[in-house]
Design a protein around this motif. Structure first.
Motif, PDB file in Angstrom:
ATOM      1  N   GLY A 137      15.334  25.847  -8.452  1.00 12.38           N
ATOM      2  CA  GLY A 137      15.424  26.627  -9.685  1.00 12.38           C
ATOM      3  C   GLY A 137      15.291  25.853 -10.987  1.00 12.38           C
ATOM      4  N   PRO A 138      16.413  25.727 -11.714  1.00 18.67           N
ATOM      5  CA  PRO A 138      17.822  25.859 -11.290  1.00 18.67           C
ATOM      6  C   PRO A 138      18.432  27.258 -11.426  1.00 18.67           C
ATOM      7  CG  PRO A 138      17.767  25.013 -13.517  1.00 18.67           C
ATOM      8  CD  PRO A 138      16.321  25.172 -13.091  1.00 18.67           C
ATOM      9  N   HIS A 139      17.673  28.259 -11.949  1.00 17.74           N
ATOM     10  CA  HIS A 139      18.303  29.541 -12.266  1.00 17.74           C
ATOM     11  C   HIS A 139      18.637  30.441 -11.075  1.00 17.74           C
ATOM     12  CE1 HIS A 139      18.475  28.827 -16.411  1.00 17.74           C
ATOM     13  NE2 HIS A 139      17.249  29.154 -16.760  1.00 17.74           N
ATOM     14  N   PRO A 140      18.028  30.276  -9.895  1.00 19.52           N
ATOM     15  CA  PRO A 140      18.472  31.097  -8.762  1.00 19.52           C
ATOM     16  C   PRO A 140      19.932  30.823  -8.416  1.00 19.52           C
ATOM     17  CG  PRO A 140      16.374  30.042  -8.281  1.00 19.52           C
ATOM     18  CD  PRO A 140      16.896  29.419  -9.537  1.00 19.52           C
ATOM     19  N   PHE A 141      20.472  31.644  -7.540  1.00 20.21           N
ATOM     20  CA  PHE A 141      21.859  31.423  -7.115  1.00 20.21           C
ATOM     21  C   PHE A 141      21.991  31.705  -5.622  1.00 20.21           C
ATOM     22  CE2 PHE A 141      21.586  35.896  -8.172  1.00 20.21           C
ATOM     23  CZ  PHE A 141      22.369  36.539  -7.227  1.00 20.21           C
ATOM     24  N   TYR A 142      22.889  30.977  -4.983  1.00 22.24           N
ATOM     25  CA  TYR A 142      23.232  31.265  -3.596  1.00 22.24           C
ATOM     26  C   TYR A 142      24.030  32.564  -3.535  1.00 22.24           C
ATOM     27  CZ  TYR A 142      21.838  26.701  -1.674  1.00 22.24           C
ATOM     28  OH  TYR A 142      21.136  25.602  -1.248  1.00 22.24           O
ATOM     29  N   THR A 143      23.734  33.371  -2.512  1.00 21.02           N
ATOM     30  CA  THR A 143      24.404  34.652  -2.358  1.00 21.02           C
ATOM     31  C   THR A 143      25.281  34.653  -1.105  1.00 21.02           C
ATOM     32  OG1 THR A 143      22.798  35.702  -0.880  1.00 21.02           O
ATOM     33  CG2 THR A 143      22.276  35.669  -3.238  1.00 21.02           C
ATOM     34  N   TYR A 144      25.906  35.788  -0.877  1.00 25.07           N
ATOM     35  CA  TYR A 144      26.656  36.019   0.354  1.00 25.07           C
ATOM     36  C   TYR A 144      25.734  36.418   1.509  1.00 25.07           C
ATOM     37  CZ  TYR A 144      31.081  35.938  -2.243  1.00 25.07           C
ATOM     38  OH  TYR A 144      32.166  35.561  -2.998  1.00 25.07           O
ATOM     39  N   GLY A 145      24.427  36.319   1.316  1.00 19.28           N
ATOM     40  CA  GLY A 145      23.492  36.701   2.355  1.00 19.28           C
ATOM     41  C   GLY A 145      23.432  35.701   3.505  1.00 19.28           C
ATOM     42  N   PHE A 146      22.925  36.170   4.635  1.00 17.48           N
ATOM     43  CA  PHE A 146      22.780  35.353   5.836  1.00 17.48           C
ATOM     44  C   PHE A 146      21.676  34.320   5.635  1.00 17.48           C
ATOM     45  CE2 PHE A 146      20.911  34.470   9.981  1.00 17.48           C
ATOM     46  CZ  PHE A 146      22.014  34.292  10.798  1.00 17.48           C
ATOM     47  N   THR A 147      21.914  33.069   6.050  1.00 16.21           N
ATOM     48  CA  THR A 147      20.924  32.001   5.929  1.00 16.21           C
ATOM     49  C   THR A 147      20.739  31.338   7.284  1.00 16.21           C
ATOM     50  OG1 THR A 147      21.663  31.609   3.651  1.00 16.21           O
ATOM     51  CG2 THR A 147      20.235  29.951   4.648  1.00 16.21           C
ATOM     52  N   LEU A 148      19.613  31.604   7.932  1.00 17.95           N
ATOM     53  CA  LEU A 148      19.362  31.077   9.274  1.00 17.95           C
ATOM     54  C   LEU A 148      19.352  29.549   9.282  1.00 17.95           C
ATOM     55  CD1 LEU A 148      18.684  31.496  12.245  1.00 17.95           C
ATOM     56  CD2 LEU A 148      16.265  31.704  11.587  1.00 17.95           C
ATOM     57  N   GLU A 149      18.754  28.931   8.276  1.00 20.67           N
ATOM     58  CA  GLU A 149      18.683  27.471   8.223  1.00 20.67           C
ATOM     59  C   GLU A 149      20.073  26.851   8.256  1.00 20.67           C
ATOM     60  OE1 GLU A 149      16.832  23.866   5.428  1.00 20.67           O
ATOM     61  OE2 GLU A 149      16.486  25.977   4.896  1.00 20.67           O
ATOM     62  N   PHE A 150      21.002  27.419   7.512  1.00 21.73           N
ATOM     63  CA  PHE A 150      22.366  26.881   7.479  1.00 21.73           C
ATOM     64  C   PHE A 150      23.053  27.069   8.833  1.00 21.73           C
ATOM     65  CE2 PHE A 150      22.852  27.587   2.593  1.00 21.73           C
ATOM     66  CZ  PHE A 150      21.846  26.669   2.382  1.00 21.73           C
ATOM     67  N   GLN A 151      22.830  28.227   9.461  1.00 20.55           N
ATOM     68  CA  GLN A 151      23.422  28.459  10.775  1.00 20.55           C
ATOM     69  C   GLN A 151      22.885  27.458  11.798  1.00 20.55           C
ATOM     70  OE1 GLN A 151      25.846  30.506  11.707  1.00 20.55           O
ATOM     71  NE2 GLN A 151      26.076  31.659   9.787  1.00 20.55           N
ATOM     72  N   CYS A 152      21.620  27.067  11.647  1.00 21.69           N
ATOM     73  CA  CYS A 152      21.036  26.094  12.578  1.00 21.69           C
ATOM     74  C   CYS A 152      21.656  24.708  12.393  1.00 21.69           C
ATOM     75  CB  CYS A 152      19.523  26.042  12.403  1.00 21.69           C
ATOM     76  SG  CYS A 152      18.688  27.563  12.919  1.00 21.69           S
TER      77      CYS A 152
ATOM     78  N   GLY B  42      23.600  26.152 -14.615  1.00 16.24           N
ATOM     79  CA  GLY B  42      22.162  26.353 -14.532  1.00 16.24           C
ATOM     80  C   GLY B  42      21.841  27.541 -13.651  1.00 16.24           C
ATOM     81  N   SER B  43      22.771  27.902 -12.730  1.00 23.83           N
ATOM     82  CA  SER B  43      22.587  29.053 -11.842  1.00 23.83           C
ATOM     83  C   SER B  43      22.839  30.355 -12.603  1.00 23.83           C
ATOM     84  CB  SER B  43      23.560  28.970 -10.663  1.00 23.83           C
ATOM     85  OG  SER B  43      23.476  27.728 -10.002  1.00 23.83           O
ATOM     86  N   SER B  44      22.110  31.396 -12.228  1.00 22.58           N
ATOM     87  CA  SER B  44      22.338  32.713 -12.824  1.00 22.58           C
ATOM     88  C   SER B  44      23.385  33.473 -12.025  1.00 22.58           C
ATOM     89  CB  SER B  44      21.025  33.503 -12.876  1.00 22.58           C
ATOM     90  OG  SER B  44      20.472  33.662 -11.577  1.00 22.58           O
TER      91      SER B  44
ATOM     92  N   THR C 208      25.919  33.929 -19.355  1.00 19.62           N
ATOM     93  CA  THR C 208      25.023  33.111 -20.176  1.00 19.62           C
ATOM     94  C   THR C 208      25.482  31.664 -20.275  1.00 19.62           C
ATOM     95  OG1 THR C 208      24.351  35.035 -21.482  1.00 19.62           O
ATOM     96  CG2 THR C 208      24.002  32.864 -22.459  1.00 19.62           C
ATOM     97  N   THR C 209      26.764  31.438 -20.463  1.00 17.71           N
ATOM     98  CA  THR C 209      27.264  30.064 -20.601  1.00 17.71           C
ATOM     99  C   THR C 209      26.967  29.249 -19.358  1.00 17.71           C
ATOM    100  OG1 THR C 209      29.036  30.767 -22.103  1.00 17.71           O
ATOM    101  CG2 THR C 209      29.312  28.651 -20.992  1.00 17.71           C
ATOM    102  N   HIS C 210      27.165  29.843 -18.191  1.00 18.41           N
ATOM    103  CA  HIS C 210      26.989  29.121 -16.932  1.00 18.41           C
ATOM    104  C   HIS C 210      25.513  28.836 -16.652  1.00 18.41           C
ATOM    105  CE1 HIS C 210      28.698  27.791 -13.059  1.00 18.41           C
ATOM    106  NE2 HIS C 210      27.533  28.157 -12.554  1.00 18.41           N
ATOM    107  N   ARG C 211      24.600  29.734 -17.058  1.00 19.66           N
ATOM    108  CA  ARG C 211      23.196  29.592 -16.697  1.00 19.66           C
ATOM    109  C   ARG C 211      22.424  28.689 -17.670  1.00 19.66           C
ATOM    110  NH1 ARG C 211      19.988  34.616 -16.237  1.00 19.66           N
ATOM    111  NH2 ARG C 211      18.178  33.381 -16.798  1.00 19.66           N
TER     112      ARG C 211
END
Length: 687
Positions: free
Chosen positions: A473-488, A503-505, A509-512
């Motif tokens: 990014g840096p503006h994307p953010f990690y979510t509560y979604g399932f991540t196959l790569e991490f599970q592996c 930098g994450s959204s 505004t202050t955080h991003r």
């Protein structure tokens, strides 16, 4: 800590058979789900994309096919009697086909030279709107209605590929496309009665996110046609007469429509008086706010005569933005990000909020901003279907479940699962649950959200290696979604720490603030999140910590490697290495206008580049990069490798380059397996 001793451990080979949804529609009257899916074919031992019509009452699935290698983009006609879909048939290219539900016949409708994208029925069912790449000069004489063979497609493509590349302005290359040739994405209309195809756009411009007006006469889309090239992210709403009898109308002039990071498709209100669209915040043009980075966006209501432009929402603690920029949800493909409610009174939209992708709605005709959260849970919702008779399809992922299709009851706000992907996988694998927490930053400016995924089948009292995985990014953010790569990784006995540093959204505004992503603040956030995770979870072995990440995550991997002695191994993916390479060779060209002298700009950028500090790297270092990366050019990987090898001849360092790979992990299944094998082998060897 979750324990599933009898279940199998996740492995990177699971990517070869992991099921992926690619879009869906729901017929509430007949309770039929029409969906596209990339699913493992046991006979051919490979993933294949197919279209299915599923009876929700019986579970029976009918495959709809034209015999193509890949088939998707399926949709019902307005009367539900026919089904439109795209199929890549040998010798025909990617074309539009029509399936008749009455007699099960399949009819080929198009013969486009460059294939089809995003076909859409007109509301009256008489026409089909679609996008197709086109060189206006070449295609002026192109007969879209004659029968083409693959040789015709190939000759045209080869002729274009042999042309000289003439460069006179910025914006001449793009990741995934290389040098931009005369091809542009144009809009076409197919008349189902006459079978004639006509192009309704012109010029050296792209036309995106198209949709029909309720009267089936006009087409609404976005384009940068009326913008100078220097306004790279700027585009307008445009109305086009599909019959060619009226001039093209530029509906917006001051606002910039949202096409990145999460494209919003403009929508007419049912009465045809207004258009709902996401616009970048008006502060975009304020040079004092440039350090904030890519601006937030908000929904607007615009009248078709251009006289009314009403901002429907503002940033608040309950809803920060009008879109979501998720990094790891991996769901919602083929679905839209905004829809009008069945009663025409609200706009549904998705927004990131403290690690969740939530479903919101905003009143269209209220005097004040009226934003309401519809689904307020720790999930990732990343796609919406068309609301019909009080029901709306949506796509959702959770920490332990990959994408599923759900049906929302608009009145009650409740929902039910229609179809879950990878059900067999979920039953047999030891899926681990993600845990999360927040901590205050050292400077007191913000709070950082951190997620921790323990190893699968971890034994109480034992210590395990762990990696910090930094998002791009840096503006994307990690979510509560399932991540196959991490599970592996977890299946291989390696825990994963991932966080949303400044930098994450999705956190206001202050955080991003973009400046915080590169001034050392986000670096300190990353170190602090690892320290906090190790303090909270005694299974983390602080003597066996590694770091990886791609794009901005690769930059942060390099930065950590040159600034901290804490970690024992690094894997840098498609990273930013030298700002001077990015200045001239990236598809995001640089700007030296803020410096009084060009020499000062060059020196300053070199000082800010991580390649200048490779003498500080102390731990084994693996570099993974695509050979066709135009976002972070592969020359940066070469400089990083040579610098480390030159200054640290005894330090384990390795560079692996992948052909036909741009700014992403490899798409070729065999190369992707090699990629993951390199990563996991490196961490297992040195952690």
């Amino acid at each position: 800590m979750q324990s599933s001793i009898k279940k199998k451990l996740s492995d990177f080979k699971d990517f070869n058979s992991f099921e992926t949804f690619l879009g869906a529609e729901y017929n509430p009257d007949e309770k039929l789900l029409l969906y596209s899916v990339k699913r493992y074919d046991a006979n051919e031992q490979r993933l294949k994309t197919r279209v299915y019509l599923r009876d929700q009452l019986t579970g029976y699935e009918l495959e709809i096919t034209a015999g193509g290698e890949g088939e998707s983009s399926a949709s019902f006609s307005p009367d539900y009697e026919t089904i439109l879909f795209v199929s890549s048939v040998p010798d025909k290219g990617r074309q539009v086909y029509l399936y008749n539900r009455l007699d099960a016949s399949v009819t080929k409708l198009t013969n486009m030279r460059q294939g089809i994208l995003d076909p859409r029925f007109s509301p009256d069912g008489t026409k089909i709107l679609f996008a197709s790449s086109s060189d206006v000069n070449r295609d002026a004489a192109f007969d879209a209605n004659r029968d083409l063979k693959m040789s015709d497609h190939q000759v045209s493509a080869d002729d274009l590929a042999d042309d000289a590349v003439i460069i006179e302005d910025f914006g001449y290359k793009f990741d995934g496309a290389g040098f931009i040739k005369p091809e542009h994405l144009h809009l076409w209309v197919l008349n189902l009665e006459t079978q004639e195809v006509s192009r309704i756009t012109d010029g050296p411009f792209d036309y995106l996110h198209h949709t029909w007006s309720p009267d089936s006469r006009h087409v609404l889309c976005t384009s940068s046609r009326f913008r100078p090239k220097k306004d790279a992210i700027a585009s307008d709403l445009i109305i086009i007469d599909s019959q060619g009898q009226e001039d093209m109308v530029q509906l917006t002039h001051d606002n910039w429509t949202v096409s990145y990071p999460n494209p919003v498709r403009p929508i007419y209100t049912p009465d045809h008086k207004y258009v709902v669209m996401g616009f970048l915040d008006e502060r975009t043009k304020d040079p004092r706010r440039e350090k904030e980075g890519y601006p937030p966006s908000f929904l607007h209501l615009v009248s078709v005569d251009g006289k009314v432009d009403k901002k429907l929402m503002d940033e608040s603690e309950s809803c920060y933005d009008g879109v979501a920029f998720a990094y790891n949800a991996h769901c919602g493909a083929g679905l839209d990000k905004m829809k009008i409610s069945s009663d025409g009174q609200y706009a549904y939209f998705l927004s990131g909020h403290k690690g969740a992708e939530k479903l919101f709605k905003v009143a269209l005709y209220s005097e004040e901003s009226d934003v309401q959260v519809v689904i307020d849970e720790k999930v990732a919702i990343n796609g919406l279907g068309e609301p019909i008779n009080g029901k709306m399809l949506f796509s959702m992922s959770t920490p332990t479940r990959p994408e599923g299709y759900y049906l929302l009851d608009e009145t009650r706000g409740t929902y039910e699962c229609l179809l879950q992907s990878n059900e067999a996988y979920l039953k047999e694998k030891a899926i681990q649950k993600t845990e999360d927490f927040f901590f205050e930053t050292l400077d007191g400016e913000s709070r950082v959200h951190t997620f921790v995924l323990p190893p699968q089948n971890a034994k109480p009292g034992e210590k395990y290696p762990c990696i910090l995985y930094v998002h791009g990014g840096p503006h994307p953010f990690y979510t509560y979604g399932f991540t196959l790569e991490f599970q592996c990784f977890a299946g291989h006995g390696i825990g994963v720490i991932f966080c949303n540093p400044r930098g994450s959204s999705g956190y206001g505004t202050t955080h991003r603030n973009l400046e915080r992503a590169t001034d050392g603040s986000a670096y300190m956030d990353c170190l602090q999140c690892v320290q906090e995770a190790a303090r909270r979870y005694d299974w983390i072995d602080q003597e066996r910590l590694g770091v990886t990440g791609g794009s901005y995550g690769g930059y942060m991997t390099n930065y950590i490697a040159t600034h901290s002695p804490k970690f024992k191994a690094y894997v840098s993916q498609r990273s930013v290495v030298n700002d001077l390479i990015s200045y001239a060779s990236s598809d995001m060209q640089g700007d030296s206008s803020a410096y009084p002298h060009f020499e000062e700009f060059m020196i300053k950028k070199l000082e800010e580049s991580t390649v200048s500090y490779v003498e500080r790297i102390h731990a084994p270092f693996l570099i993974l990069h695509g050979m066709d990366d135009y976002r972070t050019p592969v020359e940066g990987a070469h400089q990083l490798f040579v610098g480390i090898k030159d200054l640290h001849p005894d330090l384990p360092v390795k560079m692996v380059l992948y052909p036909e790979t741009g700014h992403s992990q490899p798409r070729d299944p065999q190369n992707l397996q090699h990629y993951y094998h390199e990563m996991i082998s490196w961490f297992k060897k040195y952690l």
